[in-house]
Scaffold this active site. Structure first.
Site, PDB file in Angstrom:
ATOM      1  N   HIS A  11       0.651  -8.487  -4.206  1.00  0.00           N
ATOM      2  CA  HIS A  11      -0.547  -7.812  -4.718  1.00  0.00           C
ATOM      3  C   HIS A  11      -0.280  -6.341  -5.005  1.00  0.00           C
ATOM      4  O   HIS A  11       0.668  -5.737  -4.496  1.00  0.00           O
ATOM      5  CB  HIS A  11      -1.684  -7.941  -3.704  1.00  0.00           C
ATOM      6  CG  HIS A  11      -1.373  -7.282  -2.388  1.00  0.00           C
ATOM      7  ND1 HIS A  11      -1.510  -5.921  -2.184  1.00  0.00           N
ATOM      8  CD2 HIS A  11      -0.939  -7.787  -1.212  1.00  0.00           C
ATOM      9  CE1 HIS A  11      -1.169  -5.622  -0.945  1.00  0.00           C
ATOM     10  NE2 HIS A  11      -0.811  -6.736  -0.335  1.00  0.00           N
ATOM     11  N   GLY A  12      -1.159  -5.741  -5.794  1.00  0.00           N
ATOM     12  CA  GLY A  12      -1.093  -4.313  -6.069  1.00  0.00           C
ATOM     13  C   GLY A  12      -1.491  -3.480  -4.858  1.00  0.00           C
ATOM     14  O   GLY A  12      -1.928  -3.993  -3.811  1.00  0.00           O
ATOM     15  N   ARG A  60      -7.301  -8.504  -2.127  1.00  0.00           N
ATOM     16  CA  ARG A  60      -6.265  -7.742  -2.836  1.00  0.00           C
ATOM     17  C   ARG A  60      -5.331  -8.662  -3.618  1.00  0.00           C
ATOM     18  O   ARG A  60      -4.896  -8.318  -4.721  1.00  0.00           O
ATOM     19  CB  ARG A  60      -5.490  -6.861  -1.861  1.00  0.00           C
ATOM     20  CG  ARG A  60      -4.835  -7.575  -0.674  1.00  0.00           C
ATOM     21  CD  ARG A  60      -4.362  -6.545   0.336  1.00  0.00           C
ATOM     22  NE  ARG A  60      -3.649  -7.091   1.476  1.00  0.00           N
ATOM     23  CZ  ARG A  60      -4.212  -7.491   2.601  1.00  0.00           C
ATOM     24  NH1 ARG A  60      -5.535  -7.454   2.727  1.00  0.00           N
ATOM     25  NH2 ARG A  60      -3.471  -7.931   3.617  1.00  0.00           N
ATOM     26  N   GLU A  84      -1.935 -13.072   4.404  1.00  0.00           N
ATOM     27  CA  GLU A  84      -0.968 -12.226   5.084  1.00  0.00           C
ATOM     28  C   GLU A  84      -0.891 -12.545   6.570  1.00  0.00           C
ATOM     29  O   GLU A  84      -1.789 -13.171   7.151  1.00  0.00           O
ATOM     30  CB  GLU A  84      -1.346 -10.744   4.873  1.00  0.00           C
ATOM     31  CG  GLU A  84      -0.389  -9.730   5.483  1.00  0.00           C
ATOM     32  CD  GLU A  84       1.054  -9.890   5.042  1.00  0.00           C
ATOM     33  OE1 GLU A  84       1.680 -10.923   5.383  1.00  0.00           O
ATOM     34  OE2 GLU A  84       1.576  -8.975   4.371  1.00  0.00           O
TER      35      GLU A  84
END
Length: 220
Positions: A11-12, A60, A84
């Site tokens: 993700h960014g 995200r 995550e």
């Protein structure tokens, strides 16, 4: 079994990444830099004509996947196995704050895939749950075996991608932590070699040119 291409996209950037705080299961959105990173990655990866986009359920990753889905004319699928690492009591803290309270704990976590933060999970557990998803897709998503150059893209997080990469490569546990995470908005490319019956990493930490990637590759 046919050759397959797998892209593991991180993700960014979020404000937590920018400030060096551990996110884990916390759920911040992309910041302005992260949205730019997601757009640039989407523009480049859409040229690869993805077959499927699967994303973590955290926002995200979902926002990053949505940028790619829109650029590719696809919809994304959510799978919580790409979430995550659960960092338990460490979530929201910086590594320095954890070290002050528990000297040596962060170093052990970064070197031992069987170590879990208090109330959290290990890198081995994270890699195993993500690997389960990849194996399911290999068996059940028929188009993946028919168009070997078109990738399946998994949009996830540094810790998950590090664990999954080690699991895909079949590394012994002692070598898992040699596989680092990757920068925000960047990706690894994996290739299934049917002749050898194993995954190969053919590109690491790839990103569009001139992409701002200021956050640490180890910041989860």
């Amino acid at each position: 079994m046919s050759e397959r291409t797998l892209i593991l996209l991180r993700h960014g950037q979020t404000d937590f990444n920018f400030s060096g705080r551990m996110q884990g299961h916390l759920n911040p959105e992309l910041n302005a830099t992260g949205r730019e990173q997601a757009a640039r990655s989407a523009e480049q990866l859409a040229r690869r004509a993805p077959l499927l986009i699967v994303t973590s359920d955290l926002i995200r990753a979902n926002q990053t996947a949505q940028a790619l889905a829109e650029a590719s004319g696809l919809s994304s699928r959510v799978d919580a196995r790409l979430r995550e690492t659960d960092l338990g009591e460490w979530e929201g803290r910086t590594p320095e704050e954890v070290e002050q309270a528990h000297p040596g704990a962060v170093r052990q976590w970064r070197s031992d895939p069987s170590y879990a933060p208090p109330g959290g999970e290990t890198r081995l557990q994270v890699g195993a749950r993500a690997l389960e998803l990849v194996n399911e897709l290999k068996e059940q998503f028929a188009p993946w075996g028919e168009e070997s150059q078109r990738p399946v893209v998994l949009v996830a997080h540094a810790g998950v991608i590090g664990g999954l990469t080690a699991a895909l490569l079949g590394l012994p546990a002692a070598e898992w932590m040699q596989v680092r995470g990757l920068d925000n908005g960047a990706w690894h490319e994996m290739r299934w070699n049917p002749e050898e019956g194993r995954w190969l990493r053919v590109a690491a930490n790839q990103s569009p040119a001139n992409d701002p990637r200021s956050a640490s590759a180890d910041n989860v």
